[in-house]
Design a protein around this motif. Sequence first.
Motif, PDB file in Angstrom:
ATOM      1  N   GLU A   1      -0.049  -4.726  -8.094  1.00 58.10           N
ATOM      2  CA  GLU A   1       0.655  -4.813  -6.613  1.00 58.10           C
ATOM      3  C   GLU A   1      -1.011  -4.636  -5.959  1.00 58.10           C
ATOM      4  O   GLU A   1      -1.304  -5.394  -4.906  1.00 58.10           O
ATOM      5  CB  GLU A   1       0.718  -2.809  -6.616  1.00 58.10           C
ATOM      6  CG  GLU A   1       2.498  -3.512  -7.049  1.00 58.10           C
ATOM      7  CD  GLU A   1       2.810  -1.661  -6.876  1.00 58.10           C
ATOM      8  OE1 GLU A   1       3.994  -1.433  -7.275  1.00 58.10           O
ATOM      9  OE2 GLU A   1       2.084  -0.372  -7.314  1.00 58.10           O
ATOM     10  N   VAL A   2      -2.493  -4.407  -6.365  1.00 59.95           N
ATOM     11  CA  VAL A   2      -3.854  -4.264  -5.742  1.00 59.95           C
ATOM     12  C   VAL A   2      -3.348  -5.459  -5.998  1.00 59.95           C
ATOM     13  O   VAL A   2      -3.905  -5.730  -5.087  1.00 59.95           O
ATOM     14  CB  VAL A   2      -4.130  -3.532  -6.891  1.00 59.95           C
ATOM     15  CG1 VAL A   2      -5.914  -3.995  -6.406  1.00 59.95           C
ATOM     16  CG2 VAL A   2      -4.040  -1.850  -6.478  1.00 59.95           C
TER      17      VAL A   2
ATOM     18  N   LEU B   1      -1.863  -2.987 -10.986  1.00 58.04           N
ATOM     19  CA  LEU B   1      -2.653  -3.766 -10.947  1.00 58.04           C
ATOM     20  C   LEU B   1      -1.847  -4.332 -10.810  1.00 58.04           C
ATOM     21  O   LEU B   1      -2.621  -5.544  -9.204  1.00 58.04           O
ATOM     22  CB  LEU B   1      -3.560  -4.148 -12.854  1.00 58.04           C
ATOM     23  CG  LEU B   1      -3.922  -2.928 -12.721  1.00 58.04           C
ATOM     24  CD1 LEU B   1      -4.777  -3.901 -14.201  1.00 58.04           C
ATOM     25  CD2 LEU B   1      -5.418  -3.098 -11.943  1.00 58.04           C
TER      26      LEU B   1
ATOM     27  N   LEU C   1       0.331  -1.188  -0.057  1.00 54.18           N
ATOM     28  CA  LEU C   1      -0.066   0.418   0.085  1.00 54.18           C
ATOM     29  C   LEU C   1       0.762   1.133  -0.073  1.00 54.18           C
ATOM     30  O   LEU C   1       0.302   2.150  -1.017  1.00 54.18           O
ATOM     31  CB  LEU C   1      -0.985   0.262   1.295  1.00 54.18           C
ATOM     32  CG  LEU C   1      -2.560   1.029   1.526  1.00 54.18           C
ATOM     33  CD1 LEU C   1      -2.452   0.853   0.083  1.00 54.18           C
ATOM     34  CD2 LEU C   1      -2.762   0.944   2.817  1.00 54.18           C
TER      35      LEU C   1
ATOM     36  N   MET D   1      -2.197  -6.788  -2.701  1.00 54.37           N
ATOM     37  CA  MET D   1      -2.982  -6.763  -1.759  1.00 54.37           C
ATOM     38  C   MET D   1      -4.324  -7.789  -1.570  1.00 54.37           C
ATOM     39  O   MET D   1      -4.236  -7.817  -0.300  1.00 54.37           O
ATOM     40  CB  MET D   1      -3.246  -6.030  -1.813  1.00 54.37           C
ATOM     41  CG  MET D   1      -1.749  -4.466  -2.049  1.00 54.37           C
ATOM     42  SD  MET D   1      -1.877  -2.580  -2.472  1.00 54.37           S
ATOM     43  CE  MET D   1      -3.912  -2.243  -0.880  1.00 54.37           C
TER      44      MET D   1
ATOM     45  N   LEU E   1       2.539   1.568  -3.452  1.00 52.22           N
ATOM     46  CA  LEU E   1       1.261   2.234  -4.392  1.00 52.22           C
ATOM     47  C   LEU E   1       1.428   4.268  -3.972  1.00 52.22           C
ATOM     48  O   LEU E   1       1.469   4.523  -5.649  1.00 52.22           O
ATOM     49  CB  LEU E   1       0.107   1.350  -4.202  1.00 52.22           C
ATOM     50  CG  LEU E   1      -0.764   1.674  -5.082  1.00 52.22           C
ATOM     51  CD1 LEU E   1      -0.554   1.393  -6.532  1.00 52.22           C
ATOM     52  CD2 LEU E   1      -2.046   0.868  -5.298  1.00 52.22           C
TER      53      LEU E   1
END
Length: 255
Positions: A230-231, A228, A92, A234, A95
């Motif tokens: 990285e998301v 995306l 997070l 997460m 990002l």
Amino acid sequence: MGKGCVTATKYFLFLFNLILFLLGVLITGFGLWLLLDNQSFIVVLNNNLSVKVACYILIGVGAFSMLMGFIGCVGAIYEIRCLLGLFFTCLLLILVAQITAGALIYFQKSLLNEEMSKIVSQVLEDYPGNSSTTEQAWDFIQRNMECCGWNGRQDWSGNMIIVNSSQLLFPCSCQNASLSAANFSDSGFCEAQTPDWPVYDVGCATSVESWLLTNIGIVLGICLGVALVEVLGMILSICLCKNIQREDYTKVPKY
């Protein structure tokens, strides 16, 4: 979430972190190469603080990525909630940092261009024409982008080889084939027949900006793809974290 889904999530997250760890190794290696290679940019720009800072940032980012990958792998395989939570928090923060960096680059374009101009001017002043790694990189840029210098051909006016030579020298990689029929080398210095060099008038700053505008879709696509991924990391980490069964310590025998 069923047991099969939890297992799949765990191994997908492990694979994600393994790739992240390997990416960190590559970034760290690249940063170390820039610092330690005796023909890299850092040697030519040994007095430029910005380039040294950029190298240390690369090494730091690579080391942090390796640490994150390790934490994520251990947290996923052994289902350790605190490590998965730490991994989620780090992703997070990364990002948010990327969005902030992108905004700073966009709103500080003039400052970035000025700093790049200083760096390139130093490279051109110290360019000796012996085909080192740094020179080959810059020759490649000028030759393929059909440009000369950062702001224009005048950036080469401070080069000591050109200034001290009794011949009319110019950088071969700047040659504009439409202005000269001679077959010059792709690197180093070439001799001009007249004081008016047969080179491109446009600077590489303009060419780079034009290339970015032409390929803005690809650049944005890569940035969006990284975000995306990285998301996704997460989401996988938080899903696994929430579905790890907590131990019921009330059932532990008391002695």
